[in-house]
Write an enzyme that holds these catalytic residues in place. Structure first.
Site, mmCIF file in Angstrom:
data_model
loop_
_atom_site.group_PDB
_atom_site.id
_atom_site.type_symbol
_atom_site.label_atom_id
_atom_site.label_comp_id
_atom_site.label_asym_id
_atom_site.label_seq_id
_atom_site.Cartn_x
_atom_site.Cartn_y
_atom_site.Cartn_z
ATOM 1 N N GLU A 114 40.735 -16.385 36.974
ATOM 2 C CA GLU A 114 40.425 -15.124 37.682
ATOM 3 C C GLU A 114 39.316 -14.329 37.028
ATOM 4 O OE1 GLU A 114 43.403 -16.372 37.173
ATOM 5 O OE2 GLU A 114 44.756 -15.961 38.842
ATOM 6 N N GLY A 121 46.150 -17.969 41.429
ATOM 7 C CA GLY A 121 47.391 -17.679 42.146
ATOM 8 C C GLY A 121 48.229 -18.926 42.349
ATOM 9 N N GLU A 166 50.077 -19.315 39.322
ATOM 10 C CA GLU A 166 51.071 -18.236 39.217
ATOM 11 C C GLU A 166 52.313 -18.564 40.047
ATOM 12 O OE1 GLU A 166 47.977 -15.125 39.992
ATOM 13 O OE2 GLU A 166 49.129 -14.041 38.505
ATOM 14 N N ALA A 180 44.528 -17.798 45.027
ATOM 15 C CA ALA A 180 44.611 -16.916 46.192
ATOM 16 C C ALA A 180 43.390 -17.219 47.060
ATOM 17 C CB ALA A 180 44.581 -15.467 45.713
HETATM 18 C C1 TC6 Z 1 43.367 -15.723 42.364
HETATM 19 O O1 TC6 Z 1 44.004 -16.734 42.557
HETATM 20 C C2 TC6 Z 1 43.962 -14.408 42.168
HETATM 21 C C3 TC6 Z 1 45.291 -14.263 42.195
HETATM 22 C C4 TC6 Z 1 45.922 -12.934 42.103
HETATM 23 C C5 TC6 Z 1 46.258 -12.412 43.455
HETATM 24 C C6 TC6 Z 1 47.071 -11.161 43.456
HETATM 25 N N1 TC6 Z 1 39.720 -19.227 48.134
HETATM 26 O O2 TC6 Z 1 34.384 -25.634 45.010
HETATM 27 P P1 TC6 Z 1 34.444 -26.532 46.176
HETATM 28 C C7 TC6 Z 1 36.592 -23.173 49.124
HETATM 29 S S1 TC6 Z 1 41.676 -15.766 42.359
HETATM 30 C C8 TC6 Z 1 39.005 -19.506 49.235
HETATM 31 O O3 TC6 Z 1 33.190 -26.884 46.851
HETATM 32 P P2 TC6 Z 1 35.389 -28.643 44.478
HETATM 33 C C9 TC6 Z 1 35.137 -23.213 48.751
HETATM 34 O O4 TC6 Z 1 34.486 -22.025 49.102
HETATM 35 C C10 TC6 Z 1 41.253 -17.474 42.619
HETATM 36 N N2 TC6 Z 1 38.195 -20.582 49.342
HETATM 37 O O5 TC6 Z 1 35.268 -27.867 45.849
HETATM 38 C C11 TC6 Z 1 34.660 -24.404 49.559
HETATM 39 O O6 TC6 Z 1 34.510 -23.972 50.900
HETATM 40 P P3 TC6 Z 1 33.405 -24.610 51.847
HETATM 41 C C12 TC6 Z 1 41.484 -18.298 41.419
HETATM 42 C C13 TC6 Z 1 38.126 -21.396 48.295
HETATM 43 O O7 TC6 Z 1 36.226 -29.825 44.751
HETATM 44 C C14 TC6 Z 1 35.852 -25.354 49.507
HETATM 45 O O8 TC6 Z 1 36.984 -24.541 49.196
HETATM 46 N N3 TC6 Z 1 41.047 -19.632 41.683
HETATM 47 C C15 TC6 Z 1 38.835 -21.164 47.126
HETATM 48 O O9 TC6 Z 1 34.053 -28.820 43.871
HETATM 49 C C16 TC6 Z 1 35.729 -26.441 48.468
HETATM 50 O O10 TC6 Z 1 35.430 -25.837 47.217
HETATM 51 C C17 TC6 Z 1 39.772 -19.998 41.453
HETATM 52 O O11 TC6 Z 1 38.965 -19.237 40.967
HETATM 53 C C18 TC6 Z 1 39.672 -20.023 47.062
HETATM 54 N N4 TC6 Z 1 40.417 -19.740 45.984
HETATM 55 O O12 TC6 Z 1 36.188 -27.656 43.503
HETATM 56 C C19 TC6 Z 1 39.425 -21.417 41.804
HETATM 57 N N5 TC6 Z 1 38.556 -22.146 46.239
HETATM 58 O O13 TC6 Z 1 33.778 -26.041 51.985
HETATM 59 C C20 TC6 Z 1 38.225 -21.427 42.708
HETATM 60 C C21 TC6 Z 1 37.701 -22.974 46.854
HETATM 61 O O14 TC6 Z 1 33.518 -23.807 53.095
HETATM 62 N N6 TC6 Z 1 37.899 -22.749 43.175
HETATM 63 N N7 TC6 Z 1 37.432 -22.538 48.101
HETATM 64 O O15 TC6 Z 1 32.119 -24.417 51.120
HETATM 65 C C22 TC6 Z 1 37.340 -23.705 42.401
HETATM 66 O O16 TC6 Z 1 37.154 -23.552 41.210
HETATM 67 C C23 TC6 Z 1 36.951 -24.987 43.076
HETATM 68 O O17 TC6 Z 1 36.820 -24.731 44.448
HETATM 69 C C24 TC6 Z 1 37.954 -26.149 42.893
HETATM 70 C C25 TC6 Z 1 37.518 -27.328 43.783
HETATM 71 C C26 TC6 Z 1 37.960 -26.587 41.417
HETATM 72 C C27 TC6 Z 1 39.342 -25.747 43.294
#
Ligand code: TC6
Length: 696
Positions: free
Chosen positions: A125, A102, A105, A63
């Site tokens: 999450e 998400g 999901e 998400a």
């Molecule tokens: C969820 O899904 C809940 C669901 C239920 C809903 C009802 N959203 O980490 P990087 C941005 S909770 C917004 O440097 P990498 C990040 O801030 C979510 N932005 O790249 C950065 O922005 P910047 C569950 C996001 O290649 C850019 O993308 N998912 C999100 O080292 C690049 O990111 C997670 O917890 C996001 N979800 O790693 C996964 N994700 O360029 C969270 C990233 O402006 N993400 N950004 O600084 C990660 O673990 C890592 O970003 C990665 C990529 C492994 C996807």
């Protein structure tokens, strides 16, 4: 249809492609686009099946975390997932990159999942203080049972495609041509007349309810002193998946998600997530880093050996320099022990160790660094010693090599001045134990060249560390705040608290160890030497607590000498020490202080205010670029509880006025230490929070 989702039809298959760089997060436009796409696919008689895929580097990684805490915009992700699952034509999710949260999901709501072999999937999450709130807690255990589902959701660790397939989470793994293979599968399913296969109707993971319940119980029993709401709620939801009809389970999950996402703990963890990424946004970000293939490390103590170990792990060639044969053998031995530990923890194979060992060289003369691209000096914290080393390095190293010091406190500009190339000099401040600690302070001197700063950040990335840019001052960001924290704690001791009470109060706040436990662990002599070094510069009006000096004068240097603030038995377990309490009482008496009763909340308030005030001063002095960088330093290097987001985030949650008022209450006790930093007044006047300064 929204642009964030593309649409084509080939061979009777609708290919719905999410396109929302950088990680295809499921923001509002994507959610809307997916719902519209499913509706169009259902209405279009040419379409016999649907493939959901993604452009760019990954299937949606979750998400859009930035939307949490804001009013939700329809459709919500749970509705999107339900809509996908309810599609009357088979839906296949084609996964590549990192299909997380998400994003995964959405895949679980599809009827079939295939993935590139390199893909990773997971439900992280919990690391953000929330739970899979789009049906993930209900669909995952239906496929793979409670034990595996809980492992995914409670650790938050992604797994590879092969493992996911072995578990039954996905249906196929392909080496390449993901989209073509997904379309081929869709055509085959349509040709065979296979209809949708809703995950909600599957019971694969629930065939053994006894094992399912046992996994729930084991997970509940395993919850260690739960401070965060999410893990317990995840377990409740997985239990609900077994006990309740699917739609009721979804409603149960929805309520739990709402509780978690609105919790201050989740706000702190989300802040930490973005703060770590923001820290890389430095003025020098566009500079090209200097290539680093061969690094030198001077000093084979615990710190130097740790640095050599992580450099080897990042694939570099490393030359370790020590002053004599014994010291060099000791240093190499320390590296070897760290490699054995990494093997024991499953972080490295023996083959990798052998390969690393072949890239490690020892030498007694800095001349061996003539061709090195970068050197990190990690010798004892002594200005003259380090200056001598820098003179030597200046003499032998090739032009363009980076000269770094791992000093914790010393003036980098002064070290730079002893060389003929101050632009190449930088501070790379590692934290002990180096393999475990995520933080690297990149300390930028007055003359450090921008591409040298970029090199420090690039190196940190290679080492898997979080780099934070700091300016030059005594202690940089982290140790300046640590000193303020310890000073506030020392005042509390003199005023009536015990070290044991302060430690317990700060552990209850969330630190793994209290300040006196940490002092005992690292050695009291280190801060004693520093106080002696700075004695001449101390403001005579400032309150000075000499309890630590008295302990050192008694030869009590902490764990290593068997006594410090605590007393240690032969097995290393700590106990309170009445002699320390007597020593503190004597100090009070000498100063005419009458001990008062101090509550745990006051201990926490004072320690927090000291940290935040010092952080505000660091901002005012330009040592830290932004408040969230200070938070990252404290989270990644000093054990500040991640779910609180860091001291500046805690201050935002408490309110600026409250922090300033507490400081104003304390200022009479020491007009220098407790004087509120100048920026408070302005922030209060304009109703600003520290986080307002983060994005700038
Ligand atoms: C969820 O899904 C809940 C669901 C239920 C809903 C009802 N959203 O980490 P990087 C941005 S909770 C917004 O440097 P990498 C990040 O801030 C979510 N932005 O790249 C950065 O922005 P910047 C569950 C996001 O290649 C850019 O993308 N998912 C999100 O080292 C690049 O990111 C997670 O917890 C996001 N979800 O790693 C996964 N994700 O360029 C969270 C990233 O402006 N993400 N950004 O600084 C990660 O673990 C890592 O970003 C990665 C990529 C492994 C996807």
């Amino acid at each position: 249809m929204a642009q964030a989702v593309g649409w084509t039809v080939r061979d009777g298959v609708a290919v719905v492609s999410v396109d929302n760089p950088p990680v295809n997060a499921l923001g509002h436009a994507v959610r809307r686009g997916l719902v519209d796409a499913i509706a169009v696919a259902e209405a279009d008689s040419r379409v016999r099946a649907v493939v959901i895929a993604a452009a760019g580097r990954t299937f949606p990684a979750g998400a859009d975390i930035r939307e949490f805490g804001k009013p939700p915009e329809d459709p919500w992700l749970p509705e999107v997932c339900d809509r996908i699952e309810a599609c009357s034509k088979p839906v296949i999710a084609a996964l590549h990159g990192t299909a997380l949260g998400g994003g995964f999901e959405v895949a679980l709501a599809a009827h079939y999942r295939i993935a590139l072999a390199s893909a990773r999937v997971g439900l992280p999450e919990v690391t953000l203080g929330i739970l899979p709130g789009a049906g993930g807690t209900q669909r995952t255990p239906r496929l793979i049972g409670a034990e595996q589902a809980l492992r995914l959701m409670l650790t938050g660790k992604p797994i590879g495609a092969a493992e996911a397939m072995a578990m039954g989470l996905i249906d196929g793994v392909v080496e390449d041509d993901l989209l073509e293979q997904a379309v081929a599968l869709a055509v085959m399913l349509a040709d065979e007349g296979k209809g949708p296969r809703p995950t909600r109707d599957r019971r694969d993971g629930m065939r053994d309810p006894v094992a399912y319940e046992a996994a729930i119980k084991a997970a509940r029993d395993g919850l260690k002193a739960p401070r965060l709401p999410a893990p317990g709620r995840i377990i409740d939801c997985v239990e609900a998946a077994l006990l309740l009809p699917f739609d009721n389970g979804l409603a149960f999950e929805r309520a739990a998600f709402e509780d978690c996402v609105t919790s201050p703990e989740s706000a702190g963890l989300r802040h930490a997530f973005f703060a770590e990424r923001r820290a890389a946004k430095i003025p020098e970000a566009k500079e090209t880093p200097r290539p680093v293939g061969h690094a030198g490390v001077i000093g084979g103590g615990l710190m130097g050996a740790g640095i050599a170990h992580v450099l080897l792990g990042a694939g570099l060639r490393v030359t370790l320099i020590e002053r004599d044969r014994d010291a060099l053998a000791g240093g190499l031995q320390r590296v070897a022990v760290m490699e054995e530990q990494a093997i024991a923890r499953g972080k490295m194979t023996e083959k990798e160790r052998d390969a690393q060992w072949a890239r490690l060289f020892g030498a007694l003369d800095v001349g061996a660094l003539a061709e090195a691209d970068l050197v990190i000096e990690a010798v004892y914290e002594d200005e003259a010693l380090k200056a001598g080393i820098f003179r030597e390095l200046d003499r032998v190293m090739r032009p363009g090599a980076v000269l770094a010091t791992n000093t914790s406190y010393l003036d980098i500009d002064q070290l730079a001045r002893v060389t003929s190339r101050p632009a190449d000099v930088i501070g790379l401040h590692f934290f002990s134990p180096v393999p475990a600690m995520k933080l690297l302070e990149v300390v930028v001197g007055a003359q450090t060249a921008p591409d040298v700063v970029a090199t420090g950040f690039e190196l940190a990335k290679q080492l898997g560390k979080v780099a934070v840019r700091a300016g030059v001052c005594d202690g940089f960001i982290g140790n300046r705040i640590l000193t303020a924290y310890r000073t506030a704690a020392d005042f509390l001791l003199e005023d009536g608290a015990t070290p044991y009470q302060v430690d317990a109060a700060m552990r209850a706040f969330g630190f793994p160890l209290g300040p006196y436990q940490v002092l005992d662990m690292t050695g009291l002599d280190i801060s004693w030497a520093r106080r002696q070094r700075l004695a001449g510069t101390r403001d005579p009006r400032a309150r000075y607590v000499a309890i630590g000096d008295r302990l050192c004068e008694a030869g009590w240097f902490g764990r290593k000498s068997g006594r410090g603030y605590y007393r240690y038995d032969a097995a290393g377990s700590a106990s309170e020490d009445p002699e320390v309490l007597a020593l503190i009482a004597a100090e009070r008496e000498a100063k005419g202080i009458v001990a008062r009763t101090i509550g745990d909340d006051e201990i926490r308030d004072r320690c927090l205010c000291a940290m935040v005030n010092e952080g505000a001063r660091l901002l005012g002095e330009g040592i830290a670029l932004r408040p969230s960088d200070i938070d990252v330093v404290m989270l990644a290097g000093y054990g500040y509880p991640r779910w609180r987001g860091g001291p500046m985030q805690t201050a935002d949650q408490r309110g600026m006025l409250q922090i300033r008022n507490l400081l104003a209450d304390y200022v009479g006790e020491d007009p220098i230490f407790w004087a509120p930093a100048a920026i408070f007044e302005e922030m209060i006047k304009y109703g600003r929070k520290f986080s307002d300064m983060d994005e700038g």
